[in-house]
Design a protein around this motif. Structure first.
Motif, PDB file in Angstrom:
ATOM      1  N   GLY A   1       5.683  -4.987 -11.236  1.00  0.00           N
ATOM      2  CA  GLY A   1       6.432  -3.872 -10.450  1.00  0.00           C
ATOM      3  C   GLY A   1       6.717  -2.657 -11.373  1.00  0.00           C
ATOM      4  N   SER A   2       7.423  -1.715 -10.802  1.00  0.00           N
ATOM      5  CA  SER A   2       7.715  -0.552 -11.739  1.00  0.00           C
ATOM      6  C   SER A   2       9.165  -0.835 -12.533  1.00  0.00           C
ATOM      7  N   GLY A   3       8.735  -0.259 -13.553  1.00  0.00           N
ATOM      8  CA  GLY A   3      10.092  -0.244 -14.637  1.00  0.00           C
ATOM      9  C   GLY A   3       9.758  -1.451 -15.669  1.00  0.00           C
ATOM     10  N   ARG A   4       8.747  -2.295 -15.711  1.00  0.00           N
ATOM     11  CA  ARG A   4       8.617  -3.354 -16.340  1.00  0.00           C
ATOM     12  C   ARG A   4       7.815  -2.934 -17.683  1.00  0.00           C
ATOM     13  N   GLY A   5       6.954  -1.906 -17.707  1.00  0.00           N
ATOM     14  CA  GLY A   5       6.375  -1.317 -18.873  1.00  0.00           C
ATOM     15  C   GLY A   5       5.258  -2.372 -19.402  1.00  0.00           C
ATOM     16  N   ASN A   6       5.142  -2.505 -20.497  1.00  0.00           N
ATOM     17  CA  ASN A   6       4.067  -3.464 -21.180  1.00  0.00           C
ATOM     18  C   ASN A   6       4.978  -4.616 -21.528  1.00  0.00           C
ATOM     19  N   SER A   7       4.939  -5.717 -20.893  1.00  0.00           N
ATOM     20  CA  SER A   7       5.744  -7.016 -20.847  1.00  0.00           C
ATOM     21  C   SER A   7       4.961  -8.015 -20.141  1.00  0.00           C
ATOM     22  N   LEU A   8       5.678  -9.350 -20.682  1.00  0.00           N
ATOM     23  CA  LEU A   8       5.137 -10.507 -19.909  1.00  0.00           C
ATOM     24  C   LEU A   8       6.248 -10.969 -19.056  1.00  0.00           C
ATOM     25  N   VAL A   9       5.988 -11.216 -17.691  1.00  0.00           N
ATOM     26  CA  VAL A   9       7.118 -11.544 -16.520  1.00  0.00           C
ATOM     27  C   VAL A   9       7.127 -12.768 -16.535  1.00  0.00           C
ATOM     28  N   LEU A  10       8.086 -13.629 -16.444  1.00  0.00           N
ATOM     29  CA  LEU A  10       8.171 -14.952 -15.990  1.00  0.00           C
ATOM     30  C   LEU A  10       8.078 -15.067 -14.636  1.00  0.00           C
ATOM     31  N   SER A  11       7.234 -16.184 -14.124  1.00  0.00           N
ATOM     32  CA  SER A  11       7.034 -16.328 -12.834  1.00  0.00           C
ATOM     33  C   SER A  11       7.281 -17.811 -12.316  1.00  0.00           C
ATOM     34  N   LEU A  12       8.129 -18.306 -11.629  1.00  0.00           N
ATOM     35  CA  LEU A  12       8.284 -19.673 -11.098  1.00  0.00           C
ATOM     36  C   LEU A  12       7.131 -19.966 -10.074  1.00  0.00           C
ATOM     37  N   GLU A  13       6.430 -20.991 -10.212  1.00  0.00           N
ATOM     38  CA  GLU A  13       5.342 -21.389  -9.375  1.00  0.00           C
ATOM     39  C   GLU A  13       5.650 -22.949  -9.110  1.00  0.00           C
ATOM     40  N   SER A  14       4.667 -23.306  -7.949  1.00  0.00           N
ATOM     41  CA  SER A  14       5.059 -24.711  -7.410  1.00  0.00           C
ATOM     42  C   SER A  14       4.578 -25.772  -8.344  1.00  0.00           C
ATOM     43  N   ASP A  15       5.193 -27.098  -8.427  1.00  0.00           N
ATOM     44  CA  ASP A  15       4.965 -27.792  -9.134  1.00  0.00           C
ATOM     45  C   ASP A  15       4.075 -28.688  -8.905  1.00  0.00           C
ATOM     46  N   THR A  16       3.433 -28.620  -7.574  1.00  0.00           N
ATOM     47  CA  THR A  16       2.476 -29.476  -6.839  1.00  0.00           C
ATOM     48  C   THR A  16       0.943 -28.796  -6.796  1.00  0.00           C
ATOM     49  N   ALA A  17       1.204 -27.362  -6.661  1.00  0.00           N
ATOM     50  CA  ALA A  17      -0.145 -26.560  -6.542  1.00  0.00           C
ATOM     51  C   ALA A  17      -0.950 -26.830  -7.758  1.00  0.00           C
ATOM     52  N   VAL A  18      -2.512 -26.706  -7.421  1.00  0.00           N
ATOM     53  CA  VAL A  18      -3.449 -26.883  -8.457  1.00  0.00           C
ATOM     54  C   VAL A  18      -3.419 -25.618  -9.245  1.00  0.00           C
ATOM     55  N   MET A  19      -3.544 -25.670 -10.501  1.00  0.00           N
ATOM     56  CA  MET A  19      -3.459 -24.606 -11.296  1.00  0.00           C
ATOM     57  C   MET A  19      -2.348 -24.220 -11.618  1.00  0.00           C
ATOM     58  N   SER A  20      -1.019 -24.819 -11.485  1.00  0.00           N
ATOM     59  CA  SER A  20       0.186 -24.244 -11.470  1.00  0.00           C
ATOM     60  C   SER A  20       0.602 -24.177 -12.919  1.00  0.00           C
ATOM     61  N   GLY A  21       1.586 -23.630 -13.406  1.00  0.00           N
ATOM     62  CA  GLY A  21       1.904 -23.089 -14.605  1.00  0.00           C
ATOM     63  C   GLY A  21       2.496 -24.376 -15.165  1.00  0.00           C
ATOM     64  N   VAL A  22       2.753 -24.444 -16.490  1.00  0.00           N
ATOM     65  CA  VAL A  22       3.365 -25.617 -17.207  1.00  0.00           C
ATOM     66  C   VAL A  22       4.992 -25.581 -16.726  1.00  0.00           C
ATOM     67  N   HIS A  23       5.263 -27.001 -16.356  1.00  0.00           N
ATOM     68  CA  HIS A  23       6.713 -26.860 -15.869  1.00  0.00           C
ATOM     69  C   HIS A  23       7.261 -25.966 -14.902  1.00  0.00           C
ATOM     70  N   ARG A  24       6.176 -25.584 -14.006  1.00  0.00           N
ATOM     71  CA  ARG A  24       6.567 -24.738 -12.908  1.00  0.00           C
ATOM     72  C   ARG A  24       6.707 -23.032 -13.423  1.00  0.00           C
ATOM     73  N   LEU A  25       6.308 -23.054 -14.853  1.00  0.00           N
ATOM     74  CA  LEU A  25       6.451 -21.541 -15.335  1.00  0.00           C
ATOM     75  C   LEU A  25       5.195 -20.932 -15.510  1.00  0.00           C
ATOM     76  N   ALA A  26       4.919 -19.782 -15.487  1.00  0.00           N
ATOM     77  CA  ALA A  26       3.851 -19.028 -15.702  1.00  0.00           C
ATOM     78  C   ALA A  26       4.209 -17.510 -16.210  1.00  0.00           C
ATOM     79  N   TRP A  27       3.558 -17.019 -17.106  1.00  0.00           N
ATOM     80  CA  TRP A  27       3.717 -15.726 -17.655  1.00  0.00           C
ATOM     81  C   TRP A  27       2.891 -14.742 -17.155  1.00  0.00           C
ATOM     82  N   LEU A  28       3.100 -13.667 -16.565  1.00  0.00           N
ATOM     83  CA  LEU A  28       2.243 -12.638 -16.123  1.00  0.00           C
ATOM     84  C   LEU A  28       2.187 -11.575 -16.818  1.00  0.00           C
ATOM     85  N   PRO A  29       1.174 -10.902 -17.342  1.00  0.00           N
ATOM     86  CA  PRO A  29       1.135  -9.773 -17.840  1.00  0.00           C
ATOM     87  C   PRO A  29       1.256  -8.509 -16.964  1.00  0.00           C
TER      88      PRO A  29
END
Length: 98
Positions: A1-29
């Protein structure tokens, strides 16, 4: 989104979906530059951004290509001169420190 600049943003994901993040966490550039810096830190200082299409349609996919050696992209840069990028000046200093 706007205002984030160059960063990694934390995203909470499903803990049951295939290819989900570690412990429901994913970092999106938030930008291409963030990905380039991560790849350089991992030892891939040479990158190219490529916009690809499926079945001749509109551009529907972005690919970020990475290499450890500049020569890896020699043929690619010859065929795709508009996509060639020079190596940022700070990368050699970063690699010397690693």
């Amino acid at each position: 989104g706007s205002g984030r600049g160059n960063s990694l943003v934390l995203s909470l994901e499903s803990d049951t979906a295939v290819m989900s993040g570690v412990h429901r966490l994913a970092w999106l550039p938030t930008s291409e530059q963030v990905l380039r810096e991560i790849l350089a830190w991992c030892g891939f200082p040479y990158t190219r951004l490529r916009f690809a299409s499926r079945n001749g349609g509109h551009r529907s996919r972005v690919e970020l290509l990475a290499a450890r050696k500049e020569s890896t992209f020699a043929h690619y840069d010859e065929v795709n001169p508009a996509e060639a990028r020079s190596r940022p000046r700070w990368i050699p200093r970063l690699l010397r420190r690693a």
